[in-house]
Design an enzyme around this catalytic site. Structure first.
Site, PDB file in Angstrom:
ATOM      1  N   ASP A 134      44.958  40.340  44.252  1.00  0.00           N
ATOM      2  CA  ASP A 134      44.395  40.050  42.922  1.00  0.00           C
ATOM      3  C   ASP A 134      44.192  41.327  42.106  1.00  0.00           C
ATOM      4  OD1 ASP A 134      44.309  37.433  43.700  1.00  0.00           O
ATOM      5  OD2 ASP A 134      42.127  37.238  43.704  1.00  0.00           O
ATOM      6  N   ASP A 172      40.250  41.883  56.034  1.00  0.00           N
ATOM      7  CA  ASP A 172      39.930  42.540  54.771  1.00  0.00           C
ATOM      8  C   ASP A 172      40.580  43.913  54.713  1.00  0.00           C
ATOM      9  OD1 ASP A 172      38.511  40.421  53.784  1.00  0.00           O
ATOM     10  OD2 ASP A 172      36.526  41.280  54.157  1.00  0.00           O
ATOM     11  N   ASP A 183      39.556  46.926  54.547  1.00  0.00           N
ATOM     12  CA  ASP A 183      39.006  48.062  55.276  1.00  0.00           C
ATOM     13  C   ASP A 183      39.121  47.922  56.785  1.00  0.00           C
ATOM     14  OD1 ASP A 183      37.324  45.907  54.727  1.00  0.00           O
ATOM     15  OD2 ASP A 183      35.490  47.048  55.011  1.00  0.00           O
ATOM     16  N   ASP A 231      32.841  32.520  53.609  1.00  0.00           N
ATOM     17  CA  ASP A 231      33.018  32.494  55.058  1.00  0.00           C
ATOM     18  C   ASP A 231      31.875  31.755  55.750  1.00  0.00           C
ATOM     19  OD1 ASP A 231      31.214  34.430  54.273  1.00  0.00           O
ATOM     20  OD2 ASP A 231      32.215  36.094  55.274  1.00  0.00           O
TER      21      ASP A 231
END
Length: 522
Positions: free
Chosen positions: A114, A169, A171, A262
């Site tokens: 995005d 994700d 990281d 989540d």
């Protein structure tokens, strides 16, 4: 008349003060109960299944995945990588995922991008390179960012070909054997999720990262494991987990009316009868926020989303045909951020309550105040010491950081109170992602990098509360209120520490400052 008003005012202050202390002490007792639950149930930890056998492997016993309703022997897995402006870490993530030890023809990779900056070009170049090498990798770029991360996951799932869906994700850096170790647990057709434990690439970077690592170890090593072995609900942590695709629509799909999609999906899936598996031995390294304002932004989003999820699902949970222990643990799990506004109110009441009781019996303090204080504080030490010991760390060494952990917990209360109030009043909201700078080693700086998180209004109130407790501490010392000093210092330490770190992020880190000066010179 004046005496009567003064009496009622004093009684009201003390009633509120002790009422809040009791509630906070109960949350402390709950931490101890989680430790006890883990100790009682640790023998019920899921066995370490052999890694999934692949064609060409040595002839070993492999888990059977052909039970009715189970997956094929080597199921297709879609790996989803939700990104938003991650120019420093996007390539590292994609490189790690393409190193997964899994058959390429059974592996699909979706970069759910995005982004609105150079990340788009960085990802496009990396995807083209890996496609040329034979990887089934897709760059799915959205320009509207509807639904934020939940919307991206929803859009990707609609196009996915996998029977299982893994999420990482930006990281995170999964090890090559992650899928081979996680997939065998889906032989049980009732399993919807396998969640791994987070580890940390830059744990020893600074005091702030060490504190975050200890806080997260408390969640992953104690809370998640205890809830799992105790038969309670626990949650997908948004990353480093694998879903059975069929369970997602069965539970209502990804929804974006909370900031913790989540947690929301996790509770809906378990209420629908699906089982979750937590694997504390399967770890995935990740990068911790190195800027305190980025850390506070992350904590704000988690707290706000948890309260939104409580608003959305708590009645449904309490009305479900579940054992009372499951309901009670779910209630505490979804509402534990309420302790933060209580902490702020306690901060304002503490000194007036001490002045009102000045000259009172020392026995009353020892009988009433001390047990409540110990329940709320000693439980923290035991909880996090246990997490370090069970994670295989030298817990006696990490105890040196527990005062800082307690300070951060208190100092965060203003920031988290804003989150709780906002989450209780509003649904959804902007998903502000945590900045990542690819900081993995001591001495690396981030001053010249983008995405720096701004300071919130909370820092002003943190400074005011630090000044308030400094004045209270000095006054108490001057007039001889010795029994009050430990209480006052704990709060002075908390608000002062986070305030100073917020206005001067490199506090106490000379090597970071030197590294950033070097970067600026270049």
């Amino acid at each position: 008349m004046t005496d009567l008003v003064s009496w009622w005012l004093a009684a009201t202050v003390l009633a509120l003060y002790y009422g809040i202390l009791v509630v906070l002490a109960l949350y402390g007792v709950h931490r101890m109960l989680l430790v006890a639950m883990y100790l009682r149930g640790r023998r019920r930890q899921p066995p370490d299944l052999p890694p999934l056998a692949l064609p060409g492997d040595p002839d070993e016993a492999a888990p059977e995945l052909s039970a009715p309703g189970a997956l094929g022997s080597v199921p297709i897995v879609t790996v989803q990588l939700p990104l938003y402006n991650e120019m420093y870490v996007a390539r590292r993530l994609l490189d790690a995922v393409c190193r997964l030890d899994y058959p390429r023809q059974r592996l699909e990779i979706q970069v759910l991008d995005d982004s609105t900056d150079e990340t788009v070009e960085i990802v496009a170049e990396a995807v083209a390179r890996y496609r040329a090498l034979g990887f089934d990798v897709h760059h799915l770029h959205r320009e509207d960012r509807v639904g934020f991360k939940a919307g991206a996951l929803e859009a990707g799932t609609a196009r996915a070909r996998g029977e299982l869906i893994a999420v990482f994700d930006a990281d995170f850096v999964p090890e090559a054997d992650f899928l081979r170790r996680a997939v065998p647990y889906f032989a049980d057709p009732k399993v919807a999720l396998v969640q791994a434990r987070w580890d940390h690439l830059n744990r020893d970077y600074s005091l702030l990262t060490r504190v975050q690592a200890i806080l997260l170890d408390g969640h992953f090593v104690v809370e998640q494991a205890a809830r799992h072995v105790g038969g309670r609900f626990f949650n997908f942590n948004g990353t480093a987990g694998v879903w059975r695709r069929a369970a997602i629509p069965d539970a209502g799909g990804w929804q974006h009316d909370t900031l913790t999609e989540d947690l929301d999906l996790s509770y809906r899936a378990q209420l629908a009868g699906w089982r979750f598996v937590y694997l504390p031995g399967l770890t995935v390294p990740s990068e911790l926020p190195v800027d305190v304002n980025g850390f506070k932004s992350q904590q704000y989003r988690w707290a706000k989303g948890a309260i939104q999820t409580a608003r959305k699902l708590l009645r449904r949970l309490l009305a479900a045909p579940l054992p009372w222990q499951v309901k009670a643990e779910g209630f505490v799990h979804l509402t534990n951020n309420v302790s933060y506004p209580l902490m702020v109110v306690l901060s304002l009441l503490m000194f007036p309550a001490m002045v009102i009781r000045r000259g009172g019996s020392v026995t009353a303090i020892l009988v009433i105040d001390l047990p409540l204080f110990l329940a709320a504080t000693v439980s923290v030490v035991v909880f996090y010491a246990a997490s370090q010991a069970w994670a295989g760390r030298r817990w006696w060494r990490d105890l040196r950081d527990v005062p800082a952990v307690m300070a951060v917990g208190i100092g965060l209360s203003v920031n988290q109170t804003r989150a709780v109030v906002s989450g209780w009043r509003h649904r959804g909201g902007e998903f502000v992602r945590t900045p990542k700078y690819r900081i993995e080693r001591r001495g690396e700086g981030w001053r010249g990098k983008r995405y720096r998180a701004g300071r919130s209004l909370a820092v002003v109130f943190e400074g005011l509360l630090a000044a308030w407790f400094l004045g209270c501490f000095v006054y108490a010392a001057v007039v001889g209120m010795w029994a009050s000093l430990p209480f006052l210092f704990l709060f002075l330490h908390g608000y002062g520490f986070l305030f100073l770190l917020s206005v001067h992020p490199n506090l106490g880190r000379k090597e970071i400052a030197l590294a950033e000066l070097s970067e600026a010179a270049r």
